[in-house]
Design a protein around this motif. Structure first.
Motif, PDB file in Angstrom:
ATOM      1  N   UNK A 266      26.917  43.998  36.255  1.00  0.00           N
ATOM      2  CA  UNK A 266      28.204  44.345  35.652  1.00  0.00           C
ATOM      3  C   UNK A 266      29.331  43.512  36.265  1.00  0.00           C
ATOM      4  N   UNK A 267      29.329  43.392  37.594  1.00  0.00           N
ATOM      5  CA  UNK A 267      30.355  42.567  38.238  1.00  0.00           C
ATOM      6  C   UNK A 267      30.197  41.093  37.863  1.00  0.00           C
ATOM      7  N   UNK A 268      28.956  40.642  37.703  1.00  0.00           N
ATOM      8  CA  UNK A 268      28.727  39.260  37.277  1.00  0.00           C
ATOM      9  C   UNK A 268      29.379  39.010  35.925  1.00  0.00           C
ATOM     10  N   UNK A 269      29.190  39.928  34.984  1.00  0.00           N
ATOM     11  CA  UNK A 269      29.781  39.774  33.654  1.00  0.00           C
ATOM     12  C   UNK A 269      31.299  39.905  33.705  1.00  0.00           C
ATOM     13  N   UNK A 270      31.797  40.814  34.552  1.00  0.00           N
ATOM     14  CA  UNK A 270      33.242  40.969  34.688  1.00  0.00           C
ATOM     15  C   UNK A 270      33.890  39.664  35.122  1.00  0.00           C
ATOM     16  N   UNK A 271      33.316  39.031  36.148  1.00  0.00           N
ATOM     17  CA  UNK A 271      33.855  37.764  36.643  1.00  0.00           C
ATOM     18  C   UNK A 271      33.692  36.673  35.586  1.00  0.00           C
ATOM     19  N   UNK A 272      32.557  36.652  34.892  1.00  0.00           N
ATOM     20  CA  UNK A 272      32.324  35.647  33.849  1.00  0.00           C
ATOM     21  C   UNK A 272      33.335  35.768  32.715  1.00  0.00           C
ATOM     22  N   UNK A 273      33.838  36.969  32.481  1.00  0.00           N
ATOM     23  CA  UNK A 273      34.834  37.180  31.427  1.00  0.00           C
ATOM     24  C   UNK A 273      36.255  36.902  31.912  1.00  0.00           C
ATOM     25  N   UNK A 274      36.400  36.363  33.112  1.00  0.00           N
ATOM     26  CA  UNK A 274      37.709  35.929  33.589  1.00  0.00           C
ATOM     27  C   UNK A 274      38.491  36.954  34.381  1.00  0.00           C
ATOM     28  N   UNK A 275      37.836  38.040  34.795  1.00  0.00           N
ATOM     29  CA  UNK A 275      38.542  39.104  35.507  1.00  0.00           C
ATOM     30  C   UNK A 275      38.281  39.099  37.011  1.00  0.00           C
ATOM     31  N   UNK A 276      37.788  38.009  37.546  1.00  0.00           N
ATOM     32  CA  UNK A 276      37.419  37.968  38.956  1.00  0.00           C
ATOM     33  C   UNK A 276      38.577  38.114  39.921  1.00  0.00           C
ATOM     34  N   UNK A 277      39.783  37.739  39.498  1.00  0.00           N
ATOM     35  CA  UNK A 277      40.940  37.849  40.379  1.00  0.00           C
ATOM     36  C   UNK A 277      41.545  39.254  40.369  1.00  0.00           C
ATOM     37  N   UNK A 278      41.129  40.092  39.418  1.00  0.00           N
ATOM     38  CA  UNK A 278      41.622  41.461  39.368  1.00  0.00           C
ATOM     39  C   UNK A 278      40.962  42.302  40.453  1.00  0.00           C
ATOM     40  N   UNK A 279      41.538  43.456  40.738  1.00  0.00           N
ATOM     41  CA  UNK A 279      40.959  44.375  41.707  1.00  0.00           C
ATOM     42  C   UNK A 279      39.554  44.783  41.275  1.00  0.00           C
ATOM     43  N   UNK A 280      38.697  45.128  42.252  1.00  0.00           N
ATOM     44  CA  UNK A 280      37.325  45.492  41.903  1.00  0.00           C
ATOM     45  C   UNK A 280      37.234  46.749  41.040  1.00  0.00           C
ATOM     46  N   UNK A 281      38.290  47.568  41.046  1.00  0.00           N
ATOM     47  CA  UNK A 281      38.312  48.722  40.149  1.00  0.00           C
ATOM     48  C   UNK A 281      38.388  48.323  38.683  1.00  0.00           C
ATOM     49  N   UNK A 282      38.683  47.050  38.427  1.00  0.00           N
ATOM     50  CA  UNK A 282      38.710  46.543  37.046  1.00  0.00           C
ATOM     51  C   UNK A 282      37.320  46.506  36.420  1.00  0.00           C
ATOM     52  N   UNK A 283      36.301  46.905  37.163  1.00  0.00           N
ATOM     53  CA  UNK A 283      34.957  46.967  36.569  1.00  0.00           C
ATOM     54  C   UNK A 283      34.951  47.815  35.304  1.00  0.00           C
ATOM     55  N   UNK A 284      35.850  48.777  35.203  1.00  0.00           N
ATOM     56  CA  UNK A 284      35.920  49.598  33.995  1.00  0.00           C
ATOM     57  C   UNK A 284      36.193  48.744  32.763  1.00  0.00           C
TER      58      UNK A 284
END
Length: 296
Positions: A266-284
């Motif tokens: 899930x975190x891999x996809x989150x970062x791949x979608x450009x959200x890696x600089x957001x807080x880790x709570x952005x996993x939602x």
């Protein structure tokens, strides 16, 4: 060295900046260095001296604290003919508070010992707020005598606990990061379930406080998830780094960690979608994508 007076601090970013500030406020003489000089110069009002190179920050220090982003970056700065260990004076102590692989900490400890320099791996948990408040959880690996020499200094930044030889501080941090990452994923799912089911997720969170579902993540991150406030305290890209490191170590130990493997994806996809600089709570946000729900 019961109370170090001269500290070199390497890396004054989101976490390192307030940690260095607390050490200066406690009366220590500080020299700092950061790859982005502006972040270091912001500390000069506290009487902190900014060095042009990390070697200058370290050469007269009793203790050098490293708070950099990753194992490779730490190795680049610490090891080699022009690294920190080459610049540090004999009988000083190197405290690496970055989150790095276990084997990296063990190799750094060996290199430090060869130069007569003490070494602790002392990663932290508690985020930017914990760094500012000086109440970080500090997981320390290394020799007991070295820990005892530096415990007063570490207590300025939080609650240090010696957990074993070099590398075990990082092992404890990986355990911490598994719990944090997996709990973020579970709290994210709970918020989505409340929303989709027609309840007020803020009220659901309030109702859960104090029960078995209560946690620091529920208290601190659920409101951010509900408000879509993802200014980084701990960027998602660094959470991914830690889950990847944990999975790699688990593989070496012949451990199957199915929950962490799923959360890592899930975190891999989150970062791949450009959200890696957001807080880790952005996993939602990644879970919202998978459920075709609005991101805002």
């Amino acid at each position: 060295m019961s109370e170090p007076t001269t500290i070199g601090f390497i890396g004054t970013g989101i976490m390192g900046g307030p940690m260095a500030a607390n050490l200066a406020k406690a009366g220590h003489q500080m020299r700092v260095w950061n790859r982005t000089p502006d972040k270091a110069h912001a500390l000069t009002s506290l009487g902190i001296e900014v060095s042009e190179t990390f070697q200058q920050a370290a050469e007269q220090a009793d203790v050098v604290v490293v708070m950099l982003s990753s194992g490779p970056v730490c190795d680049e700065v610490i090891l080699g003919p022009n690294g920190l260990l080459a610049a540090m004076k004999p009988h000083s102590t190197l405290v690496v508070m970055s989150s790095i692989p276990v084997e990296t900490a063990q190799q750094q400890a060996k290199a430090a010992a060869e130069r007569g320099i003490g070494y602790l791996d002392a990663p932290v948990s508690g985020g930017e707020k914990g760094a500012q408040a000086g109440n970080l959880a500090i997981m320390v690996g290394g020799e007991v005598a070295t820990f005892e020499r530096t415990s007063t200094l570490l207590q300025v930044m939080g609650n240090p606990v010696h957990v074993g030889p070099a590398g075990t501080g990082q092992l404890a941090k990986l355990a911490n990061q598994l719990i944090v990452a997996n709990t973020i994923a579970t709290v994210s799912e709970a918020v989505l379930l409340a929303e989709r089911g027609g309840a007020d997720p803020a009220k659901v969170r309030e109702a859960l406080l104090g029960g078995f579902a209560d946690s620091t993540v529920l208290r601190a991150h659920a409101p951010r998830m509900i408000a879509n406030d993802f200014a980084p305290g701990g960027p998602a890209k660094w959470q991914l780094k830690d889950t990847q490191t944990a999975i790699a170590l688990a593989k070496e130990l012949s451990l199957d960690l199915p929950v962490t493997s799923l959360v890592n994806s899930l975190f891999t996809d989150l970062v791949a979608h450009g959200d890696g600089e957001l807080d880790h709570s952005a996993l939602i946000r990644e879970l919202r994508r998978r459920n075709e729900m609005p991101l805002d």
